[in-house]
Write an enzyme that holds these catalytic residues in place. Structure first.
Site, PDB file in Angstrom:
ATOM      1  N   TYR A 119       0.840  -1.187   0.000  1.00 29.43           N
ATOM      2  CA  TYR A 119       0.000   0.000   0.000  1.00 29.43           C
ATOM      3  C   TYR A 119       0.879   1.243   0.000  1.00 29.43           C
ATOM      4  O   TYR A 119       1.761   1.388   0.849  1.00 29.43           O
ATOM      5  CB  TYR A 119      -0.921   0.000   1.219  1.00 29.43           C
ATOM      6  CG  TYR A 119      -1.564   1.342   1.514  1.00 29.43           C
ATOM      7  CD1 TYR A 119      -2.353   1.982   0.554  1.00 29.43           C
ATOM      8  CD2 TYR A 119      -1.374   1.981   2.735  1.00 29.43           C
ATOM      9  CE1 TYR A 119      -2.931   3.201   0.809  1.00 29.43           C
ATOM     10  CE2 TYR A 119      -1.960   3.207   3.007  1.00 29.43           C
ATOM     11  CZ  TYR A 119      -2.739   3.823   2.040  1.00 29.43           C
ATOM     12  OH  TYR A 119      -3.304   5.052   2.287  1.00 29.43           O
ATOM     13  N   SER A 120       0.673   2.140  -0.954  1.00 31.09           N
ATOM     14  CA  SER A 120       1.359   3.422  -1.029  1.00 31.09           C
ATOM     15  C   SER A 120       2.875   3.234  -1.012  1.00 31.09           C
ATOM     16  O   SER A 120       3.431   2.646  -1.948  1.00 31.09           O
ATOM     17  CB  SER A 120       0.870   4.327   0.105  1.00 31.09           C
ATOM     18  OG  SER A 120       1.217   5.673  -0.131  1.00 31.09           O
ATOM     19  N   GLU A 121       3.581   3.677   0.032  1.00 34.41           N
ATOM     20  CA  GLU A 121       5.023   3.470   0.072  1.00 34.41           C
ATOM     21  C   GLU A 121       5.361   1.982   0.016  1.00 34.41           C
ATOM     22  O   GLU A 121       6.331   1.569  -0.623  1.00 34.41           O
ATOM     23  CB  GLU A 121       5.610   4.088   1.340  1.00 34.41           C
ATOM     24  CG  GLU A 121       7.130   3.976   1.431  1.00 34.41           C
ATOM     25  CD  GLU A 121       7.696   4.639   2.675  1.00 34.41           C
ATOM     26  OE1 GLU A 121       7.916   5.877   2.627  1.00 34.41           O
ATOM     27  OE2 GLU A 121       7.896   3.941   3.693  1.00 34.41           O
ATOM     28  N   HIS A 144      -7.127   7.824  -1.301  1.00 35.88           N
ATOM     29  CA  HIS A 144      -5.831   7.169  -1.146  1.00 35.88           C
ATOM     30  C   HIS A 144      -5.899   6.212   0.042  1.00 35.88           C
ATOM     31  O   HIS A 144      -5.416   6.508   1.142  1.00 35.88           O
ATOM     32  CB  HIS A 144      -4.757   8.240  -0.925  1.00 35.88           C
ATOM     33  CG  HIS A 144      -3.356   7.744  -1.049  1.00 35.88           C
ATOM     34  ND1 HIS A 144      -2.734   7.563  -2.266  1.00 35.88           N
ATOM     35  CD2 HIS A 144      -2.436   7.387  -0.108  1.00 35.88           C
ATOM     36  CE1 HIS A 144      -1.496   7.133  -2.068  1.00 35.88           C
ATOM     37  NE2 HIS A 144      -1.299   7.004  -0.758  1.00 35.88           N
ATOM     38  N   ASP A 159       1.748  10.076   1.694  1.00 36.65           N
ATOM     39  CA  ASP A 159       3.192  10.187   1.871  1.00 36.65           C
ATOM     40  C   ASP A 159       3.813  10.774   0.634  1.00 36.65           C
ATOM     41  O   ASP A 159       3.165  11.010  -0.355  1.00 36.65           O
ATOM     42  CB  ASP A 159       3.818   8.836   2.220  1.00 36.65           C
ATOM     43  CG  ASP A 159       3.468   7.765   1.210  1.00 36.65           C
ATOM     44  OD1 ASP A 159       3.701   8.046   0.017  1.00 36.65           O
ATOM     45  OD2 ASP A 159       3.004   6.688   1.588  1.00 36.65           O
TER      46      ASP A 159
END
Length: 325
Positions: free
Chosen positions: A129-131, A236, A323
């Site tokens: 997820y994301s980073e 997000h 982020d």
């Protein structure tokens, strides 16, 4: 299929277990997957004003980013010109002139993740997820680079199949991979480098995510014959509502079933061929041919809602994190 799960920035293995909980429970109940969780090595404090937003402490990142504004990218993206390709949008965030970057912590983060995968032979899938999605994508692309350049066997591609393998990567709110180049790493964008990841991938994004262009750029960098998109229509975040969880489960059930069937068929064929030619001299190295075809992503699938401006204010405490990627 067993997945190693990588949380986003300001996350942890414990909190990601909660964040991913409804989806993971649904997949486990259907007998489709099991899950292992990891986290970054750099303990961090949440950004000022968001102290109670990311769940219980301690919180971690995979990359060392103690300095800087965690939400700068989100604020900047609201002012970029409309109509740019995902790759062109990402380039707007490149520094005006070259800067010195210490890639030590990123290299160490990748090494730790490779070690985690190697220590658990049952892991044959990645969820990020994301980073964490950026790190998962970087693992896939880096293994592909090592295989193409030096023939290093890929830990996460267990069988030799033209389009499908035992491995599957699922990206929530993803970002294009960073791949070793010279003394550092560089983002591999599809319009410059074509396909960087050629294992089956599943891309989960929200059309109201202010960073949706990044998810689409990651999709573009993957083998289009083995990549799928899912738009949950939110921001997000990892969707936790019943409708999205059920739809994700139904779609992934088909993907995982096809992968498992293809794997079983390939294994049977390989066993039979090996038995038939046991006394023959080898005529092939057995190394798979790299996939190089790239199909450009349609502009119609990359348009997001202007409701993204209110996304940061409308998310739950365990849903998203924003982020700098």
């Amino acid at each position: 299929m067993r997945f190693l799960c990588l949380p986003g920035a300001y996350g942890s293995a414990k909190n990601f277990g909660v964040q991913l909980g409804p989806f993971a429970k649904h997949m486990e109940q259907r007998g489709l997957a099991s899950f292992a969780y990891t986290q970054g090595a750099h303990e961090v404090d949440p950004p000022l004003g968001w102290e109670n937003y990311f769940g219980s402490r301690p919180l971690y990142r995979f990359v060392d980013a103690a300095e800087g504004d965690a939400f700068e990218v989100v604020r900047r993206v609201r002012h970029i010109p409309r109509g740019l390709s995902p790759e062109a949008t990402l380039r707007l965030f490149k520094p005006d002139r070259p800067i010195e970057v210490d890639w030590t912590t990123f290299r160490e983060a990748l090494d730790r993740l490779f070690k985690t995968i190697d220590e658990d032979p049952e892991i044959d899938g990645l969820i990020g997820y994301s980073e964490g999605a950026m790190m998962a994508a970087s693992i896939c692309a880096e293994e592909n680079r090592r295989w193409e350049e030096s023939g290093t066997p890929r830990r996460i591609k267990a069988v030799n199949l033209p389009l499908l393998s035992r491995q599957l990567a699922i990206f929530f709110a993803g970002t294009p991979p960073l791949v070793a180049e010279g003394d550092g790493f560089t983002a591999k964008l599809a319009d410059e480098n074509g396909t960087s990841i050629n294992i089956p991938t599943f891309h989960v994004f929200g059309s109201n995510d202010p960073l949706v262009y990044s998810s689409v750029a990651l999709y573009n960098a993957c083998d289009q014959d083995a990549a799928q998109l899912y738009d949950h229509g939110l921001g997000h975040l990892v969707p936790r509502d019943a409708d999205n969880v059920e739809q994700l489960g139904d779609t992934l059930a088909d993907v995982i079933t096809r992968i498992n069937k293809a794997t079983s068929s390939a294994a049977s064929t390989t066993t039979a061929a090996a038995a038939a030619s046991a006394s023959a001299s080898p005529v092939s190295s057995g190394i798979e041919s790299p996939l190089t075809e790239f199909t450009e992503y349609s502009d119609s699938a990359s348009t997001g809602s202007t409701a993204a401006d209110s996304d940061l204010e409308s998310r739950s405490s365990h849903s998203p994190e924003s982020d700098t990627k």
